[in-house]
Design an enzyme around this catalytic site. Structure first.
Site: not given
Ligand SMILES: [Zn+2]
Length: 281
Positions: A13, A15, A65, A110, A122, A141
């Site tokens: 990802d 972030e 992402h 993240h 998030h 996630e």
């Molecule tokens: Zn992401």
């Protein structure tokens, strides 16, 4: 040594990549993105080098992402296959069902929505999802993706990202090895390692994690799988209830249940896609 990994899967990802503290840096429409997609490749290649140092024969990387076209092919270590583009049935984990992997690694991850001092925290979609609760446990996630790996018999052995993501991963998989490379001051501010330090840490810890695979049990979610979702607005809850498997719990909460985990993950992702069509009114 029998414990050497043959096949390694990496979900990456953005972030949680070194130096990133703001949405503009992970948004392909913004000027800063070009710099940070290079930074993403830097963190990734450190993990690939760690895997190769641990003896991995095959490395498959899933760009996870946004539109999943962040990594530029020539930036990625040539030892790895790159899975890119979207949509894909297994999304952030595309490829995890392609034969047996010895281990799954997570880079640039993240923490879940609402985490205190979680950089860009998030859960899949900041615009629609307040919380996802799987079998009574709020799950972000990492937990969702580790459970898919676990369903395929693959242990989740390593995570690189901000300190909150590392702590979250340890709460789901206590023996996971982590490489925290930035520490949040707030959701959009952090103390960060220099990229060269960050890459050295990721390489060393990823290599260690892959020499220590037997210490990690595949993460498993019991079946049938109960999924409660709390949405940002009641309109979103209205809209997702068009799905035949969805029930309303209260104003902003819906519930659904599935016989097996991969179907549950698709069911919750479908709901998030549909919720995204809601007008914010
Ligand atoms: Zn992401």
């Amino acid at each position: 040594m029998a414990n050497k990994p043959e096949r390694v899967f990496i979900s990456i990802d953005m972030e949680g990549i070194t130096g990133i503290v703001d949405w503009t840096q992970v948004d392909s429409n913004h000027a800063e993105y070009g710099y940070y997609r290079k930074m993403m490749a830097g963190d990734l290649n450190a993990a690939i080098e760690g895997a190769l140092a641990a003896g991995a024969k095959e490395v498959v990387v899933s760009d996870a992402h946004g539109g999943m076209r962040n990594l530029q092919p020539e930036d990625v270590n040539e030892a790895a296959y790159l899975v890119r583009g979207s949509p894909k049935p297994n999304s952030m984990m595309e490829g995890i069902d392609d034969g047996h992997y010895d281990a799954a690694l997570y880079v640039g991850y993240h923490s879940m929505n609402g985490t205190e001092r979680g950089i860009l925290a998030h859960t899949i979609s900041g615009a629609t999802v307040d919380a996802v609760v799987i079998n009574g446990r709020e799950t972000g996630e990492f937990g969702m993706n580790a459970a898919l790996a676990g369903w395929h018999g693959v242990p989740s052995v390593f995570l690189a990202g901000d300190a909150a993501a590392a702590a979250e991963a340890e709460s789901f998989v206590p023996t996971i090895t982590t490489a925290p490379i930035k520490w949040a001051v707030g959701r959009y501010s952090a103390k960060c390692l220099h990229p060269s330090k960050s890459r050295a840490l990721i390489k060393e810890r990823a290599s260690f994690a892959l020499s220590n695979i037997p210490a990690v049990e595949p993460y498993w979610v019991n079946e049938p799988v109960d999924v409660k979702m709390r949405w940002i607005t009641a309109t979103m809850a209205d809209i997702v209830c068009v799905l035949p498997y969805m029930e309303r719990v209260d104003g902003k909460t819906t519930s659904c249940s599935f016989d097996d985990y991969p179907t549950a993950l698709r069911g919750l992702r479908a709901a998030i896609s549909i919720a995204g069509t809601a007008e914010r009114r």
